[in-house]
Design a protein around this motif. Structure first.
Motif, PDB file in Angstrom:
ATOM      1  N   ILE A 144      14.220  81.160  92.384  1.00 10.25           N
ATOM      2  CA  ILE A 144      14.258  82.494  91.970  1.00 10.25           C
ATOM      3  C   ILE A 144      14.119  82.611  90.397  1.00 10.25           C
ATOM      4  CG2 ILE A 144      15.747  84.702  91.880  1.00 10.25           C
ATOM      5  CD1 ILE A 144      16.401  83.906  94.716  1.00 10.25           C
ATOM      6  N   ASN A 145      14.691  82.129  89.771  1.00 13.30           N
ATOM      7  CA  ASN A 145      14.738  82.079  88.171  1.00 13.30           C
ATOM      8  C   ASN A 145      13.306  81.671  87.964  1.00 13.30           C
ATOM      9  OD1 ASN A 145      16.067  82.625  85.424  1.00 13.30           O
ATOM     10  ND2 ASN A 145      16.007  80.511  85.341  1.00 13.30           N
ATOM     11  N   GLU A 146      12.831  80.708  88.257  1.00 13.18           N
ATOM     12  CA  GLU A 146      11.404  80.158  87.794  1.00 13.18           C
ATOM     13  C   GLU A 146      10.449  81.461  88.359  1.00 13.18           C
ATOM     14  OE1 GLU A 146      10.361  77.196  86.069  1.00 13.18           O
ATOM     15  OE2 GLU A 146      12.709  77.698  85.640  1.00 13.18           O
ATOM     16  N   ILE A 147      10.666  81.876  89.454  1.00 21.52           N
ATOM     17  CA  ILE A 147       9.554  82.922  90.059  1.00 21.52           C
ATOM     18  C   ILE A 147       9.641  84.006  88.856  1.00 21.52           C
ATOM     19  CG2 ILE A 147       9.080  84.656  91.701  1.00 21.52           C
ATOM     20  CD1 ILE A 147      10.013  82.230  93.750  1.00 21.52           C
ATOM     21  N   ASN A 148      11.050  84.436  88.729  1.00 20.59           N
ATOM     22  CA  ASN A 148      10.948  85.580  87.518  1.00 20.59           C
ATOM     23  C   ASN A 148      10.296  85.454  86.348  1.00 20.59           C
ATOM     24  OD1 ASN A 148      12.737  87.218  89.601  1.00 20.59           O
ATOM     25  ND2 ASN A 148      14.612  86.435  88.923  1.00 20.59           N
ATOM     26  N   ARG A 149      10.799  84.156  85.917  1.00 12.13           N
ATOM     27  CA  ARG A 149      10.175  83.617  84.633  1.00 12.13           C
ATOM     28  C   ARG A 149       8.689  83.738  84.690  1.00 12.13           C
ATOM     29  NH1 ARG A 149       7.900  79.242  82.675  1.00 12.13           N
ATOM     30  NH2 ARG A 149       8.607  78.029  84.303  1.00 12.13           N
ATOM     31  N   THR A 150       8.105  83.163  85.904  1.00 11.09           N
ATOM     32  CA  THR A 150       6.540  83.105  85.993  1.00 11.09           C
ATOM     33  C   THR A 150       5.876  84.544  86.055  1.00 11.09           C
ATOM     34  OG1 THR A 150       6.808  81.094  87.139  1.00 11.09           O
ATOM     35  CG2 THR A 150       4.767  82.236  87.349  1.00 11.09           C
ATOM     36  N   ILE A 151       6.725  85.448  86.615  1.00  8.26           N
ATOM     37  CA  ILE A 151       6.146  87.073  86.554  1.00  8.26           C
ATOM     38  C   ILE A 151       6.232  87.485  85.551  1.00  8.26           C
ATOM     39  CG2 ILE A 151       6.845  89.105  87.705  1.00  8.26           C
ATOM     40  CD1 ILE A 151       8.212  87.820  90.183  1.00  8.26           C
ATOM     41  N   LYS A 152       6.948  87.087  84.714  1.00  4.80           N
ATOM     42  CA  LYS A 152       7.210  87.895  83.242  1.00  4.80           C
ATOM     43  C   LYS A 152       6.110  87.394  82.444  1.00  4.80           C
ATOM     44  CE  LYS A 152      10.209  88.499  79.376  1.00  4.80           C
ATOM     45  NZ  LYS A 152      11.563  89.024  79.132  1.00  4.80           N
ATOM     46  N   VAL A 153       5.720  85.940  82.628  1.00  3.68           N
ATOM     47  CA  VAL A 153       4.749  85.595  81.791  1.00  3.68           C
ATOM     48  C   VAL A 153       3.374  85.964  82.444  1.00  3.68           C
ATOM     49  CG1 VAL A 153       3.532  83.145  81.543  1.00  3.68           C
ATOM     50  CG2 VAL A 153       6.092  83.208  81.311  1.00  3.68           C
ATOM     51  N   VAL A 154       3.219  86.042  83.492  1.00  4.08           N
ATOM     52  CA  VAL A 154       1.804  86.796  84.172  1.00  4.08           C
ATOM     53  C   VAL A 154       1.812  88.265  83.552  1.00  4.08           C
ATOM     54  CG1 VAL A 154       0.551  87.175  86.400  1.00  4.08           C
ATOM     55  CG2 VAL A 154       1.750  85.096  86.318  1.00  4.08           C
ATOM     56  N   GLU A 155       2.810  88.925  83.847  1.00  3.65           N
ATOM     57  CA  GLU A 155       2.681  90.257  83.608  1.00  3.65           C
ATOM     58  C   GLU A 155       2.440  90.295  81.921  1.00  3.65           C
ATOM     59  OE1 GLU A 155       5.462  92.566  86.470  1.00  3.65           O
ATOM     60  OE2 GLU A 155       6.586  91.656  84.849  1.00  3.65           O
ATOM     61  N   ASN A 156       2.790  89.643  81.174  1.00  7.01           N
ATOM     62  CA  ASN A 156       2.658  89.794  79.652  1.00  7.01           C
ATOM     63  C   ASN A 156       1.550  88.959  79.066  1.00  7.01           C
ATOM     64  OD1 ASN A 156       5.073  91.324  79.543  1.00  7.01           O
ATOM     65  ND2 ASN A 156       6.431  89.359  79.084  1.00  7.01           N
ATOM     66  N   ALA A 157       0.637  88.184  80.111  1.00  8.09           N
ATOM     67  CA  ALA A 157      -0.581  87.466  79.696  1.00  8.09           C
ATOM     68  C   ALA A 157      -1.502  88.577  79.129  1.00  8.09           C
ATOM     69  CB  ALA A 157      -0.795  86.765  80.920  1.00  8.09           C
ATOM     70  N   LYS A 158      -2.264  88.134  78.153  1.00  5.16           N
ATOM     71  CA  LYS A 158      -3.253  88.643  77.643  1.00  5.16           C
ATOM     72  C   LYS A 158      -4.560  88.279  78.233  1.00  5.16           C
ATOM     73  CE  LYS A 158      -1.384  90.244  73.286  1.00  5.16           C
ATOM     74  NZ  LYS A 158      -0.076  90.088  72.983  1.00  5.16           N
ATOM     75  N   THR A 159      -4.793  88.912  79.352  1.00  5.81           N
ATOM     76  CA  THR A 159      -6.171  88.432  79.969  1.00  5.81           C
ATOM     77  C   THR A 159      -6.746  89.665  80.873  1.00  5.81           C
ATOM     78  OG1 THR A 159      -7.046  87.147  82.057  1.00  5.81           O
ATOM     79  CG2 THR A 159      -4.722  88.285  81.987  1.00  5.81           C
ATOM     80  N   ASP A 160      -8.210  89.588  81.093  1.00  5.60           N
ATOM     81  CA  ASP A 160      -8.843  90.653  81.738  1.00  5.60           C
ATOM     82  C   ASP A 160      -9.149  90.219  83.185  1.00  5.60           C
ATOM     83  OD1 ASP A 160      -9.214  92.245  79.354  1.00  5.60           O
ATOM     84  OD2 ASP A 160     -11.188  91.042  78.995  1.00  5.60           O
ATOM     85  N   LEU A 161      -8.467  89.222  83.639  1.00  4.39           N
ATOM     86  CA  LEU A 161      -8.423  88.741  84.983  1.00  4.39           C
ATOM     87  C   LEU A 161      -7.555  89.550  85.769  1.00  4.39           C
ATOM     88  CD1 LEU A 161      -8.104  84.844  84.647  1.00  4.39           C
ATOM     89  CD2 LEU A 161     -10.047  86.229  84.959  1.00  4.39           C
TER      90      LEU A 161
END
Length: 183
Positions: free
Chosen positions: A28-45
């Motif tokens: 769960i901690n790794e998923i939460n971390r990954t969600i945060k990384v994806v949400e903060n990613a600077k991408t047009d995808l």
């Protein structure tokens, strides 16, 4: 294994019970971390599908925790601590259900090699069915019609079928199985 299945733990089972808790919250901690990384990613995808997969995967871990332990802490932010207080089992049930329902429309409905081993629409529906089948234990209310609806969403799609050879599902390379919903 019988003691674990029946929740009649003995002192000799303490490491197994503790390890299940630790591994679930690690995930769960790794998923939460990954969600945060994806949400903060600077991408047009488009990222909504990836976030939906992650949130439903997190819901799966909470389902296992709720099923095993009952009242558990709900941690949805990477910076939060799992030392926060437990939530009531019914609240965990509601959290799991809402996470799945809020993300269903963003999940892939394809069933092919690109979605193999990933959370897709049918995995989420199957998780909902399992949640609803045991709802009376989890939240005190039976949810039979919702369980049927979730099962029908998988069955009526016609993308899964029973294998002629039972052992096809358990091969090391079982990508060809039309029966496995989540591997």
């Amino acid at each position: 294994w019988r003691h674990l299945h029946q929740h009649t733990y003995q002192p000799i089972h303490s490491s197994i019970v503790q390890r299940a808790w630790q591994l679930s919250y690690f995930a769960i901690n790794e998923i939460n971390r990954t969600i945060k990384v994806v949400e903060n990613a600077k991408t047009d995808l488009p990222i909504q599908g990836a976030i939906a997969e992650l949130k439903v995967l997190r819901a799966l871990f909470y389902y296992w925790l709720m099923d095993l332990y009952g009242n558990v802490p709900i941690v949805v932010d990477y910076e939060e601590s799992i030392t926060q207080p437990n939530s009531e089992r019914a609240d965990v049930f509601n959290f799991i259900e809402s996470e799945i329902l809020q993300n269903l429309d963003f999940l892939d409905k394809r069933v092919d090699i690109k979605t193999y081993g990933k959370i897709n629409f049918y995995v989420a529906q199957t998780l909902l069915a399992k949640l609803y089948l045991n709802a009376e234990i989890y939240n005190g209310e039976s949810e039979w019609l919702k369980a049927i609806k979730a099962c029908d969403a998988v069955i009526d799609a016609g993308v899964y079928q029973l294998e002629d050879d039972y052992f096809t599902n358990f091969k090391i390379q079982n990508e060809v199985s039309r029966e496995n919903i989540f591997v």
